[in-house]
Design a protein around this motif. Structure first.
Motif, mmCIF file in Angstrom:
data_model
loop_
_atom_site.group_PDB
_atom_site.id
_atom_site.type_symbol
_atom_site.label_atom_id
_atom_site.label_comp_id
_atom_site.label_asym_id
_atom_site.label_seq_id
_atom_site.Cartn_x
_atom_site.Cartn_y
_atom_site.Cartn_z
ATOM 1 N N PHE A 182 4.757 10.771 4.234
ATOM 2 C CA PHE A 182 5.106 9.374 3.989
ATOM 3 C C PHE A 182 5.751 8.739 5.221
ATOM 4 C CE2 PHE A 182 4.895 10.874 -0.437
ATOM 5 C CZ PHE A 182 4.044 9.910 -0.950
ATOM 6 N N LEU A 183 5.080 7.720 5.726
ATOM 7 C CA LEU A 183 5.565 6.977 6.879
ATOM 8 C C LEU A 183 5.872 5.539 6.474
ATOM 9 C CD1 LEU A 183 2.960 8.142 9.575
ATOM 10 C CD2 LEU A 183 5.177 9.182 9.026
ATOM 11 N N LYS B 214 0.321 -1.874 8.200
ATOM 12 C CA LYS B 214 0.335 -0.902 9.292
ATOM 13 C C LYS B 214 1.357 0.190 9.038
ATOM 14 C CE LYS B 214 1.058 -0.706 14.322
ATOM 15 N NZ LYS B 214 1.385 -1.498 15.536
ATOM 16 N N CYS B 215 0.991 1.443 9.383
ATOM 17 C CA CYS B 215 1.931 2.561 9.330
ATOM 18 C C CYS B 215 2.604 2.713 10.696
ATOM 19 C CB CYS B 215 1.205 3.863 8.966
ATOM 20 S SG CYS B 215 0.823 4.042 7.214
ATOM 21 N N TYR B 216 3.907 2.915 10.682
ATOM 22 C CA TYR B 216 4.665 3.028 11.923
ATOM 23 C C TYR B 216 5.072 4.482 12.182
ATOM 24 C CZ TYR B 216 4.993 -2.057 11.958
ATOM 25 O OH TYR B 216 4.685 -3.391 11.998
ATOM 26 N N ARG B 217 5.478 4.753 13.395
ATOM 27 C CA ARG B 217 5.917 6.099 13.771
ATOM 28 C C ARG B 217 7.348 6.332 13.313
ATOM 29 N NH1 ARG B 217 2.607 8.615 17.423
ATOM 30 N NH2 ARG B 217 0.939 7.319 18.300
ATOM 31 N N MET B 218 7.544 6.120 12.064
ATOM 32 C CA MET B 218 8.871 6.292 11.471
ATOM 33 C C MET B 218 8.664 6.816 10.048
ATOM 34 S SD MET B 218 11.815 3.397 10.859
ATOM 35 C CE MET B 218 11.772 2.928 12.591
ATOM 36 N N VAL B 219 9.350 7.899 9.717
ATOM 37 C CA VAL B 219 9.160 8.491 8.399
ATOM 38 C C VAL B 219 9.843 7.641 7.327
ATOM 39 C CG1 VAL B 219 8.926 10.831 9.277
ATOM 40 C CG2 VAL B 219 11.202 9.965 8.684
ATOM 41 N N MET B 220 9.343 7.745 6.124
ATOM 42 C CA MET B 220 9.914 7.027 4.983
ATOM 43 C C MET B 220 11.086 7.842 4.439
ATOM 44 S SD MET B 220 7.920 5.596 1.569
ATOM 45 C CE MET B 220 6.614 4.861 2.537
ATOM 46 N N GLY B 221 12.277 7.248 4.385
ATOM 47 C CA GLY B 221 13.483 7.964 3.948
ATOM 48 C C GLY B 221 13.615 8.031 2.442
ATOM 49 N N ILE B 222 14.580 8.810 1.995
ATOM 50 C CA ILE B 222 14.758 9.018 0.564
ATOM 51 C C ILE B 222 15.206 7.741 -0.144
ATOM 52 C CG2 ILE B 222 17.181 9.771 0.711
ATOM 53 C CD1 ILE B 222 16.413 11.870 -1.480
ATOM 54 N N HIS B 223 15.937 6.875 0.536
ATOM 55 C CA HIS B 223 16.377 5.636 -0.102
ATOM 56 C C HIS B 223 15.195 4.702 -0.348
ATOM 57 C CE1 HIS B 223 20.587 6.654 0.183
ATOM 58 N NE2 HIS B 223 20.470 6.884 1.478
ATOM 59 N N LEU C 135 0.820 -1.213 0.000
ATOM 60 C CA LEU C 135 0.000 0.000 0.000
ATOM 61 C C LEU C 135 0.855 1.264 0.000
ATOM 62 C CD1 LEU C 135 -2.748 1.363 0.110
ATOM 63 C CD2 LEU C 135 -2.691 1.156 2.609
ATOM 64 N N GLY C 136 1.878 1.308 0.850
ATOM 65 C CA GLY C 136 2.757 2.477 0.884
ATOM 66 C C GLY C 136 3.450 2.708 -0.439
ATOM 67 N N ILE C 137 3.901 1.623 -1.085
ATOM 68 C CA ILE C 137 4.551 1.720 -2.391
ATOM 69 C C ILE C 137 3.571 2.254 -3.427
ATOM 70 C CG2 ILE C 137 5.723 0.405 -4.200
ATOM 71 C CD1 ILE C 137 7.311 0.537 -1.638
ATOM 72 N N LYS C 138 2.314 1.798 -3.352
ATOM 73 C CA LYS C 138 1.297 2.251 -4.308
ATOM 74 C C LYS C 138 1.044 3.748 -4.197
ATOM 75 C CE LYS C 138 -1.384 -2.056 -4.729
ATOM 76 N NZ LYS C 138 -2.723 -2.668 -4.570
ATOM 77 N N VAL C 139 0.976 4.255 -2.970
ATOM 78 C CA VAL C 139 0.709 5.683 -2.778
ATOM 79 C C VAL C 139 1.885 6.517 -3.278
ATOM 80 C CG1 VAL C 139 0.223 7.477 -1.074
ATOM 81 C CG2 VAL C 139 -0.835 5.226 -0.848
ATOM 82 N N VAL C 140 3.107 6.065 -3.031
ATOM 83 C CA VAL C 140 4.284 6.755 -3.577
ATOM 84 C C VAL C 140 4.224 6.759 -5.099
ATOM 85 C CG1 VAL C 140 6.796 6.662 -3.840
ATOM 86 C CG2 VAL C 140 5.770 6.229 -1.607
ATOM 87 N N LEU C 141 3.853 5.642 -5.687
ATOM 88 C CA LEU C 141 3.772 5.531 -7.142
ATOM 89 C C LEU C 141 2.720 6.473 -7.710
ATOM 90 C CD1 LEU C 141 4.721 3.947 -9.699
ATOM 91 C CD2 LEU C 141 2.848 2.345 -9.242
ATOM 92 N N VAL C 142 1.533 6.495 -7.113
ATOM 93 C CA VAL C 142 0.446 7.342 -7.619
ATOM 94 C C VAL C 142 0.796 8.819 -7.508
ATOM 95 C CG1 VAL C 142 -1.934 8.081 -7.192
ATOM 96 C CG2 VAL C 142 -1.376 5.647 -7.204
ATOM 97 N N ILE C 143 1.297 9.229 -6.344
ATOM 98 C CA ILE C 143 1.633 10.641 -6.146
ATOM 99 C C ILE C 143 2.837 11.029 -7.008
ATOM 100 C CG2 ILE C 143 2.533 12.302 -4.463
ATOM 101 C CD1 ILE C 143 0.745 11.072 -2.373
ATOM 102 N N GLY C 144 3.847 10.171 -7.054
ATOM 103 C CA GLY C 144 5.045 10.481 -7.835
ATOM 104 C C GLY C 144 4.761 10.631 -9.318
ATOM 105 N N VAL C 145 3.942 9.735 -9.862
ATOM 106 C CA VAL C 145 3.632 9.791 -11.293
ATOM 107 C C VAL C 145 2.638 10.907 -11.587
ATOM 108 C CG1 VAL C 145 2.553 8.533 -13.195
ATOM 109 C CG2 VAL C 145 4.178 7.366 -11.704
ATOM 110 N N THR D 129 -3.833 7.086 4.523
ATOM 111 C CA THR D 129 -3.892 8.136 5.548
ATOM 112 C C THR D 129 -4.684 7.670 6.772
ATOM 113 O OG1 THR D 129 -5.816 9.107 4.421
ATOM 114 C CG2 THR D 129 -3.654 10.026 3.905
ATOM 115 N N SER D 130 -5.659 6.770 6.568
ATOM 116 C CA SER D 130 -6.450 6.285 7.704
ATOM 117 C C SER D 130 -5.610 5.443 8.665
ATOM 118 C CB SER D 130 -7.642 5.465 7.199
ATOM 119 O OG SER D 130 -7.210 4.249 6.602
ATOM 120 N N LEU D 131 -4.469 4.946 8.180
ATOM 121 C CA LEU D 131 -3.596 4.108 9.009
ATOM 122 C C LEU D 131 -2.523 4.920 9.732
ATOM 123 C CD1 LEU D 131 -3.078 1.151 6.482
ATOM 124 C CD2 LEU D 131 -4.632 1.229 8.433
ATOM 125 N N ARG D 132 -2.549 6.238 9.558
ATOM 126 C CA ARG D 132 -1.546 7.085 10.201
ATOM 127 C C ARG D 132 -1.712 7.025 11.717
ATOM 128 N NH1 ARG D 132 1.655 11.182 8.257
ATOM 129 N NH2 ARG D 132 2.412 12.678 9.789
#
Length: 380
Positions: A214-215, A221-230, A137-147, A201-204
């Motif tokens: 981006f977490l 599940k979304c964790y209390r850790m931000v998603m890094g550039i790598h 799910l997180g990868i999908k949201v990055v893909l949709v927003i990025g594209v 966003t509902s899993l934030r």
């Protein structure tokens, strides 16, 4: 001679001027700029060089190409950074060194820069439809927003929840801090894409201190850790691996931005629309996407190889429509249709006639009635 040598400028003024000069170097790239400049100065010191003439710069870049095997694109990058700092610190404009520029251009001959591979619309949809949300799910949201927004990886890293507004049928996203220092925005439409955003966003986690959007997402599940550039830059590679595409390593973080530009151009966008969408200031970069567009190449081929195909097709279709004949003996009309056929003329576009017509027949005789601008529904 410099101001300090002439002792004409107060020290406090010189300090202010020095600070202002340092601010002219791009903040994000200052370390890289200084590294390129310091390496050049070290080389000059080793050669006991104090004058930065054109021959000196030409010899330096020759060594970079010969000893370090630098690619043409890297040499141009080094040239740009050294040029900027020599101009700032020494008032020397090496852009006037024509022999040096000619040498760099010569090194560019036959060089083909490596570009990140891009996803087709079918591949884009394939991943969104078939990859399980529990894991991707997180990868999908990055893909949709990025594209959707032709986003750079660092732009998504710095994206906050304050930059995104859910307007119901549209998601509006602002990018305040772009590479070109010019804010831009874009929208996401389509129920499927919006639902992915809302599900993520509902899993934030509640009371999350960081405002970054981006977490880390794992096991639904979304964790209390931000998603890094790598992690974000590896999204295209992850998508390509899931789709089992060849050369998945060639799908770099820039694939999101290149895919966005390619899909936009294939959809018929011109260079002005493309530059506005991606925030490109250079027409050269935008033109590269136009040149690589397969749809544009097809249109060019049609204009060269089949210039009259469109008009011929229309004429053929028109002739075919004009040659349709129906035999009166095979026409069975309803009572209402017969009454309409007995009228002398029909001039209103609102009139219509329903006819029951058999599959055989050749000529339709409408009993002398004149029919203008009428709609016919013929049921075979």
């Amino acid at each position: 001679m410099s101001d300090s040598e002439l002792n004409c400028t107060p020290s406090d003024v010189l300090a202010i001027a020095k600070t202002a000069t340092n601010d002219l170097i791009p903040t994000k790239s200052s370390r890289v700029y200084n590294h390129a400049y310091e390496r050049f100065l070290t080389w000059c010191n080793e050669k006991n060089i104090t004058n930065y003439s054109e021959n000196v710069l030409l010899a330096y870049f020759c060594e970079l190409a010969t000893n370090l095997k630098m690619k043409s694109s890297t040499m141009w990058s080094q040239y740009s950074m050294i040029k900027a700092l020599l101009n700032l610190k020494h008032g020397l404009d090496i852009s006037k060194y024509m022999k040096l520029r000619a040498y760099l251009k010569k090194q560019n001959e036959g060089y083909t820069p490596k570009k990140s591979k891009v996803f087709t619309k079918e591949q884009f949809e394939d991943f969104l439809n078939n990859a399980p949300d529990e894991q991707y799910l997180g990868i999908k949201v990055v893909l949709v927003i990025g594209v959707s927004g032709a986003c750079r990886c660092d732009e998504m890293v710095n994206m906050t929840i304050d930059n995104i507004e859910d307007l119901g049928s549209v998601i509006h996203i602002k990018i305040p801090d772009s590479k070109t220092k010019k804010p831009r925005s874009f929208t996401i439409i389509g129920e499927k894409y919006i639902n992915l955003y809302r599900k993520y966003t509902s899993l934030r986690p509640p009371a999350m201190e960081s405002r970054r959007f981006f977490l880390k997402f794992q096991n639904g599940k979304c964790y209390r850790m931000v998603m890094g550039i790598h992690t974000i830059s590896n999204v295209p590679k992850t998508v390509a691996t899931f789709l089992k595409l060849p050369d998945s390593k060639l799908y770099t973080g820039h694939a999101l931005r290149r895919t966005s530009a390619t899909l936009l151009v294939n959809g018929g966008a011109d260079i002005t629309c493309l530059k506005r969408h991606g925030g490109w200031r250079s027409s050269t970069v935008a033109e590269g996407y136009l040149e690589d567009s397969l749809s544009n190449k097809k249109e060019t081929a049609k204009k060269i190889l089949m210039p009259n195909s469109s008009s011929l097709g229309l004429n053929a279709a028109s002739d075919e429509r004009n040659s349709v004949d129906v035999d009166l003996t095979d026409v069975e009309t309803s009572k209402k249709s017969k009454e309409m056929l007995l009228a002398n003329s029909f001039n209103s576009t609102q009139n219509s006639i329903e006819l029951e017509v058999n599959k055989s027949g050749s000529v339709l005789n409408l009993c002398g009635a004149t029919l203008n601008n009428c709609n016919f529904t013929i049921n075979m």
